[in-house]
Design an enzyme around this catalytic site. Structure first.
Site, PDB file in Angstrom:
ATOM      1  N   TYR A 156      -2.757  -2.728  -7.233  1.00  0.00           N
ATOM      2  CA  TYR A 156      -3.809  -3.482  -6.560  1.00  0.00           C
ATOM      3  C   TYR A 156      -5.165  -2.813  -6.701  1.00  0.00           C
ATOM      4  CZ  TYR A 156      -0.366  -6.570  -4.456  1.00  0.00           C
ATOM      5  OH  TYR A 156       0.618  -7.502  -4.266  1.00  0.00           O
TER       6      TYR A 156
ATOM      7  N   GLY B  17      -5.785   0.088  -9.152  1.00  0.00           N
ATOM      8  CA  GLY B  17      -6.023   0.451 -10.555  1.00  0.00           C
ATOM      9  C   GLY B  17      -6.395  -0.766 -11.382  1.00  0.00           C
TER      10      GLY B  17
ATOM     11  N   PRO C  16       2.511   6.521  -1.035  1.00  0.00           N
ATOM     12  CA  PRO C  16       3.052   5.945   0.203  1.00  0.00           C
ATOM     13  C   PRO C  16       3.384   7.018   1.246  1.00  0.00           C
ATOM     14  CG  PRO C  16       4.737   6.013  -1.517  1.00  0.00           C
ATOM     15  CD  PRO C  16       3.471   6.491  -2.149  1.00  0.00           C
TER      16      PRO C  16
ATOM     17  N   THR D 171      -5.824   7.122  -2.443  1.00  0.00           N
ATOM     18  CA  THR D 171      -6.168   7.746  -1.160  1.00  0.00           C
ATOM     19  C   THR D 171      -5.242   8.937  -0.944  1.00  0.00           C
ATOM     20  OG1 THR D 171      -6.796   5.581  -0.349  1.00  0.00           O
ATOM     21  CG2 THR D 171      -6.387   7.284   1.305  1.00  0.00           C
TER      22      THR D 171
ATOM     23  N   ALA E 255     -12.579   6.332   7.143  1.00  0.00           N
ATOM     24  CA  ALA E 255     -13.072   4.936   7.099  1.00  0.00           C
ATOM     25  C   ALA E 255     -11.942   3.984   7.476  1.00  0.00           C
ATOM     26  CB  ALA E 255     -13.609   4.608   5.706  1.00  0.00           C
TER      27      ALA E 255
ATOM     28  N   ALA F 256      -9.270   4.687   9.194  1.00  0.00           N
ATOM     29  CA  ALA F 256      -8.900   4.916  10.596  1.00  0.00           C
ATOM     30  C   ALA F 256      -9.882   4.204  11.532  1.00  0.00           C
ATOM     31  CB  ALA F 256      -8.858   6.409  10.890  1.00  0.00           C
TER      32      ALA F 256
ATOM     33  N   CYS G  56      -2.182   0.123   3.576  1.00  0.00           N
ATOM     34  CA  CYS G  56      -2.936   1.367   3.760  1.00  0.00           C
ATOM     35  C   CYS G  56      -3.254   1.801   5.190  1.00  0.00           C
ATOM     36  CB  CYS G  56      -4.216   1.295   2.949  1.00  0.00           C
ATOM     37  SG  CYS G  56      -3.846   1.275   1.185  1.00  0.00           S
ATOM     38  N   PHE G  57      -3.614   0.869   6.075  1.00  0.00           N
ATOM     39  CA  PHE G  57      -4.109   1.323   7.385  1.00  0.00           C
ATOM     40  C   PHE G  57      -3.103   2.244   8.079  1.00  0.00           C
ATOM     41  CE2 PHE G  57      -7.475  -2.124   8.615  1.00  0.00           C
ATOM     42  CZ  PHE G  57      -8.329  -1.580   7.681  1.00  0.00           C
TER      43      PHE G  57
ATOM     44  N   PHE H 189      -0.264 -10.347   4.471  1.00  0.00           N
ATOM     45  CA  PHE H 189      -0.817  -9.555   5.593  1.00  0.00           C
ATOM     46  C   PHE H 189      -2.230  -9.991   5.960  1.00  0.00           C
ATOM     47  CE2 PHE H 189      -3.955  -6.365   4.150  1.00  0.00           C
ATOM     48  CZ  PHE H 189      -3.850  -6.476   2.774  1.00  0.00           C
TER      49      PHE H 189
HETATM   50  P1  NAD Z   1       0.399  -0.046  -6.101  1.00  0.00           P
HETATM   51  O1  NAD Z   1       1.751   0.355  -5.691  1.00  0.00           O
HETATM   52  O2  NAD Z   1       0.022  -1.489  -6.164  1.00  0.00           O
HETATM   53  O3  NAD Z   1       0.080   0.547  -7.559  1.00  0.00           O
HETATM   54  C1  NAD Z   1       0.375   1.840  -7.954  1.00  0.00           C
HETATM   55  C2  NAD Z   1       0.878   1.798  -9.402  1.00  0.00           C
HETATM   56  O4  NAD Z   1       1.033   3.127  -9.872  1.00  0.00           O
HETATM   57  C3  NAD Z   1       2.240   1.113  -9.560  1.00  0.00           C
HETATM   58  O5  NAD Z   1       2.132   0.028 -10.457  1.00  0.00           O
HETATM   59  C4  NAD Z   1       3.146   2.228 -10.091  1.00  0.00           C
HETATM   60  O6  NAD Z   1       4.120   1.760 -11.010  1.00  0.00           O
HETATM   61  C5  NAD Z   1       2.137   3.127 -10.764  1.00  0.00           C
HETATM   62  N1  NAD Z   1       2.602   4.504 -10.950  1.00  0.00           N
HETATM   63  C6  NAD Z   1       3.249   5.319 -10.081  1.00  0.00           C
HETATM   64  N2  NAD Z   1       3.483   6.509 -10.641  1.00  0.00           N
HETATM   65  C7  NAD Z   1       2.964   6.472 -11.891  1.00  0.00           C
HETATM   66  C8  NAD Z   1       2.894   7.418 -12.954  1.00  0.00           C
HETATM   67  N3  NAD Z   1       3.372   8.648 -12.826  1.00  0.00           N
HETATM   68  N4  NAD Z   1       2.296   7.026 -14.099  1.00  0.00           N
HETATM   69  C9  NAD Z   1       1.804   5.781 -14.244  1.00  0.00           C
HETATM   70  N5  NAD Z   1       1.839   4.847 -13.268  1.00  0.00           N
HETATM   71  C10 NAD Z   1       2.402   5.192 -12.103  1.00  0.00           C
HETATM   72  O7  NAD Z   1      -0.597   0.737  -5.141  1.00  0.00           O
HETATM   73  P2  NAD Z   1      -2.113   0.351  -4.784  1.00  0.00           P
HETATM   74  O8  NAD Z   1      -2.135  -0.621  -3.660  1.00  0.00           O
HETATM   75  O9  NAD Z   1      -2.865   0.041  -6.029  1.00  0.00           O
HETATM   76  O10 NAD Z   1      -2.622   1.728  -4.194  1.00  0.00           O
HETATM   77  C11 NAD Z   1      -2.840   2.839  -5.024  1.00  0.00           C
HETATM   78  C12 NAD Z   1      -3.642   3.861  -4.243  1.00  0.00           C
HETATM   79  O11 NAD Z   1      -4.918   3.311  -3.908  1.00  0.00           O
HETATM   80  C13 NAD Z   1      -3.012   4.299  -2.935  1.00  0.00           C
HETATM   81  O12 NAD Z   1      -3.302   5.661  -2.728  1.00  0.00           O
HETATM   82  C14 NAD Z   1      -3.752   3.479  -1.904  1.00  0.00           C
HETATM   83  O13 NAD Z   1      -3.810   4.111  -0.647  1.00  0.00           O
HETATM   84  C15 NAD Z   1      -5.136   3.394  -2.500  1.00  0.00           C
HETATM   85  N6  NAD Z   1      -5.917   2.213  -2.087  1.00  0.00           N
HETATM   86  C16 NAD Z   1      -5.343   0.984  -2.054  1.00  0.00           C
HETATM   87  C17 NAD Z   1      -6.114  -0.135  -1.718  1.00  0.00           C
HETATM   88  C18 NAD Z   1      -5.521  -1.526  -1.692  1.00  0.00           C
HETATM   89  O14 NAD Z   1      -6.232  -2.439  -1.326  1.00  0.00           O
HETATM   90  N7  NAD Z   1      -4.274  -1.742  -2.064  1.00  0.00           N
HETATM   91  C19 NAD Z   1      -7.478   0.023  -1.431  1.00  0.00           C
HETATM   92  C20 NAD Z   1      -8.034   1.308  -1.495  1.00  0.00           C
HETATM   93  C21 NAD Z   1      -7.247   2.393  -1.825  1.00  0.00           C
HETATM   94  C1  UGA Z   2      -8.526  -2.104   4.064  1.00  0.00           C
HETATM   95  C2  UGA Z   2      -9.997  -1.707   4.166  1.00  0.00           C
HETATM   96  O1  UGA Z   2     -10.744  -2.800   4.681  1.00  0.00           O
HETATM   97  C3  UGA Z   2     -10.544  -1.327   2.786  1.00  0.00           C
HETATM   98  O2  UGA Z   2     -11.880  -0.846   2.933  1.00  0.00           O
HETATM   99  C4  UGA Z   2      -9.676  -0.222   2.187  1.00  0.00           C
HETATM  100  O3  UGA Z   2     -10.123   0.114   0.888  1.00  0.00           O
HETATM  101  C5  UGA Z   2      -8.238  -0.696   2.113  1.00  0.00           C
HETATM  102  O4  UGA Z   2      -7.787  -1.058   3.461  1.00  0.00           O
HETATM  103  C6  UGA Z   2      -7.276   0.346   1.636  1.00  0.00           C
HETATM  104  O5  UGA Z   2      -7.536   1.525   1.702  1.00  0.00           O
HETATM  105  O6  UGA Z   2      -6.202  -0.108   1.233  1.00  0.00           O
HETATM  106  P1  UGA Z   2      -7.191  -4.281   3.355  1.00  0.00           P
HETATM  107  O7  UGA Z   2      -6.057  -3.609   4.045  1.00  0.00           O
HETATM  108  O8  UGA Z   2      -6.980  -4.790   1.984  1.00  0.00           O
HETATM  109  O9  UGA Z   2      -8.430  -3.282   3.275  1.00  0.00           O
HETATM  110  O10 UGA Z   2      -7.693  -5.517   4.234  1.00  0.00           O
HETATM  111  P2  UGA Z   2      -8.552  -5.632   5.586  1.00  0.00           P
HETATM  112  O11 UGA Z   2      -9.490  -6.741   5.445  1.00  0.00           O
HETATM  113  O12 UGA Z   2      -9.112  -4.332   6.011  1.00  0.00           O
HETATM  114  O13 UGA Z   2      -7.444  -6.080   6.649  1.00  0.00           O
HETATM  115  C7  UGA Z   2      -6.441  -5.183   7.078  1.00  0.00           C
HETATM  116  C8  UGA Z   2      -5.640  -5.829   8.188  1.00  0.00           C
HETATM  117  O14 UGA Z   2      -6.390  -5.894   9.402  1.00  0.00           O
HETATM  118  C9  UGA Z   2      -5.196  -7.264   7.882  1.00  0.00           C
HETATM  119  O15 UGA Z   2      -3.872  -7.448   8.316  1.00  0.00           O
HETATM  120  C10 UGA Z   2      -6.153  -8.102   8.695  1.00  0.00           C
HETATM  121  O16 UGA Z   2      -5.629  -9.341   9.051  1.00  0.00           O
HETATM  122  C11 UGA Z   2      -6.360  -7.210   9.909  1.00  0.00           C
HETATM  123  N1  UGA Z   2      -7.635  -7.474  10.606  1.00  0.00           N
HETATM  124  C12 UGA Z   2      -8.814  -7.215  10.005  1.00  0.00           C
HETATM  125  C13 UGA Z   2      -7.602  -7.974  11.899  1.00  0.00           C
HETATM  126  O17 UGA Z   2      -6.524  -8.205  12.480  1.00  0.00           O
HETATM  127  N2  UGA Z   2      -8.799  -8.205  12.551  1.00  0.00           N
HETATM  128  C14 UGA Z   2      -9.988  -7.959  11.967  1.00  0.00           C
HETATM  129  O18 UGA Z   2     -11.041  -8.197  12.614  1.00  0.00           O
HETATM  130  C15 UGA Z   2     -10.003  -7.458  10.666  1.00  0.00           C
END
Ligand code: NAD
Ligand code: UGA
Length: 458
Positions: A14, A16, A92, A131, A222, A224, A275-276, A337
């Site tokens: 999500y 990358g 995770p 993260t 952020a 948190a 993430c949260f 979600f």
């Molecule tokens: P994800 O599970 O969707 O993607 C991670 C990918 O990494 C998977 O496709 C997995 O197969 C791959 N992977 C794992 N080990 C590997 C390796 N050794 N070599 C190559 N690929 C490998 O996870 P995500 O939601 O993209 O989150 C990734 C990171 O970004 C986490 O630390 C998360 O906290 C952070 N983050 C996520 C979001 C979000 O909105 N999902 C937002 C900000 C930060």
């Molecule tokens: C959140 C942060 O907003 C991003 O800045 C961050 O990069 C990301 O986590 C991450 O590190 O993964 P995300 O979880 O994708 O993003 O979505 P949000 O919009 O933050 O919503 C998180 C959850 O809170 C959802 O379930 C949403 O429904 C809920 N939410 C949000 C509420 O219940 N009330 C609100 O007012 C806002």
């Protein structure tokens, strides 16, 4: 064609996927390669059905893929051929051993560091986009400097702040980009190289530079703070329900104070997403590790209130429906979600559905994007679950509707038509406060919003 920079993203998830797509789109003279251990994910990125649903993403992928954006499983080759490496693998919560249920599981992260070390033949800038706990960069540096090849590696922290459902606009126009580095000559040069990439589409003043530990910690903080706002308003919603106040009115009155701000004050069934919870638990773990138990329990309460809110929601359904759900049909409107994503990781709908099943209710789940993920999440649940794409079909013959996701289309459903097809008395539990409660009450529903007086005929 010779590209000006060669950039690698490791982890095509999500974060990358969309973040590398954005760099490729904004920098056509850079070659961007995204690699992953999961061949199915890579195949999906190379297909017409992307593995991640994000509004606007498909259009950009179509423009850039094969031009300067490439998806591949060739991790080793990718490391050899690229100078700038964004590490976007998953981190995770640990499920085993010390810190289980709290600390970050860094096994994917460490494996990547070792792979970079083994395959690098030239200097690399390695960027933490995932993260991570504070001081991970130090561990990364130690692994990378353990080789015999005398190659220099500069580690930067560049946490990602995009949210799902709005990834494209968040990446295109972020509030800020954060880059942390060592304050050495080569650390500052690496930082400048990364700043150069982002200034291709962002003004320099949007790019915050800091020391590397501040950058790592700021990401956890952020998330948190954001989650804390959701738990704060949810805690107040419980009080509103007792005292006949309306949580939306309270949120508006409070949020118009510019010091507080209006965003992230929507009461509901609690925050989900990958993430949260994970990041707060990681913060809690770090506070305990550094001997700060009071700080740890302060942040832990944010997660506790989130669970309390879900418990309250289900208790309310049970109480309102005459203390028995056995054999009753409940239509779950939305499983993602949040709106505009198919992601169901940590979705409140998972825990709530499990509780409905434990009460022996029959659960009919509908969602415009998340049904496939819902089926995976609930694959091992015992009980009667059906997945139905059409919300009108899903609601037919049900005793209650439970709104779990704030999909725009759920605001606009024809609730009169739905009401007619349901068992009476019909109940509507709006876990996101998105439906027109008064109108639904007038149609005939018994309506139970969050943090507002219920509208019932009993
Ligand atoms: P994800 O599970 O969707 O993607 C991670 C990918 O990494 C998977 O496709 C997995 O197969 C791959 N992977 C794992 N080990 C590997 C390796 N050794 N070599 C190559 N690929 C490998 O996870 P995500 O939601 O993209 O989150 C990734 C990171 O970004 C986490 O630390 C998360 O906290 C952070 N983050 C996520 C979001 C979000 O909105 N999902 C937002 C900000 C930060
Ligand atoms: C959140 C942060 O907003 C991003 O800045 C961050 O990069 C990301 O986590 C991450 O590190 O993964 P995300 O979880 O994708 O993003 O979505 P949000 O919009 O933050 O919503 C998180 C959850 O809170 C959802 O379930 C949403 O429904 C809920 N939410 C949000 C509420 O219940 N009330 C609100 O007012 C806002």
């Amino acid at each position: 064609m010779k590209f000006k920079k060669n950039i690698l993203g490791i982890g095509a998830g999500y974060v990358g996927g969309p973040s590398m797509v954005m760099i490729a789109s904004k920098c056509p003279d850079y070659r961007v390669t995204v690699v992953d251990v999961n061949p199915e994910r890579i195949a999906a990125w190379n297909s017409d059905r992307l593995p991640v649903y994000e509004p606007g993403l498909e259009t950009i992928v179509k423009k850039t893929r094969g031009r300067n954006l490439f998806f591949s499983t060739g991790i080793e080759k990718g490391i050899q051929e690229n100078d700038i490496i964004f590490v976007c693998v998953n981190t995770p919560t640990k499920t085993f051993g010390a810190g289980a249920g709290m600390a970050a599981d860094l096994q994917y992260w460490e494996k990547t560091a070792r792979q970079i070390l083994e395959n690098a033949k030239s200097p690399k800038i390695v960027i933490e986009k995932s993260t991570l706990p504070i001081k991970t960069a130090q561990a990364m540096e130690r692994i990378l400097s353990s080789g015999k090849k005398n190659i220099t590696f500069d580690v930067l922290s560049n946490p990602e702040f995009m949210a799902e459902g709005t990834a494209v606009s968040d990446l295109e126009n972020p509030d800020r980009v954060l880059i942390g580095s060592r304050e050495t000559k080569s650390g500052l040069a690496a930082r400048a190289a990364l700043v150069e990439i982002y200034t291709r589409w962002l003004p320099r003043e949007k790019i915050i530079t800091s020391n590397i530990w501040s950058a790592e910690l700021s990401k956890l903080v952020a998330n948190a703070f954001l989650a804390q706002r959701v738990s704060s308003i949810n805690a107040i919603s419980a009080l509103c329900e007792k005292a006949d106040a309306d949580v939306s009115e309270v949120a508006h009155a409070v949020g118009t104070d510019s010091r507080i701000g209006a965003k992230f004050l929507k009461a509901g069934i609690g925050f989900g997403g990958s993430c949260f919870k994970k990041d707060i638990l990681n913060l809690v773990y770090l506070c305990r590790f550094y001997g700060l138990p009071e700080v740890a329990s302060y942040w832990e309460s944010v997660v506790r209130i989130n669970e309390y809110q879900q418990d309250r929601f289900i208790a309310n359904i049970l109480r309102s429906m005459f203390n028995t759900l056995a054999g009753k049909k409940i239509c779950v409107l939305g499983f993602a979600f949040k709106a505009d994503t198919g992601d169901t990781r940590e979705s409140p709908a998972i825990a709530i559905t499990r509780k409905l099943l434990a009460e022996r209710a029959e659960v009919i789940i509908t969602d415009p994007r998340a049904l496939a993920n819902a089926a995976v999440d609930l694959a091992h649940e015992k009980g009667n679950i059906r997945y139905v794409e059409d919300p009108y079909e899903a609601a037919r013959g049900c005793h209650a509707l439970a709104v779990m996701t704030d999909w725009e289309e759920y605001r606009k459903l024809d609730y009169r038509k739905i009401y007619k097809s349901m068992v009476k008395p019909a109940f509507l539990f709006d876990g996101r406060n998105i439906v027109d409660h008064r109108k639904c009450f007038e149609i005939g529903f018994n309506v139970f919003p969050i943090g507002k007086p219920a509208l019932t005929r009993f």
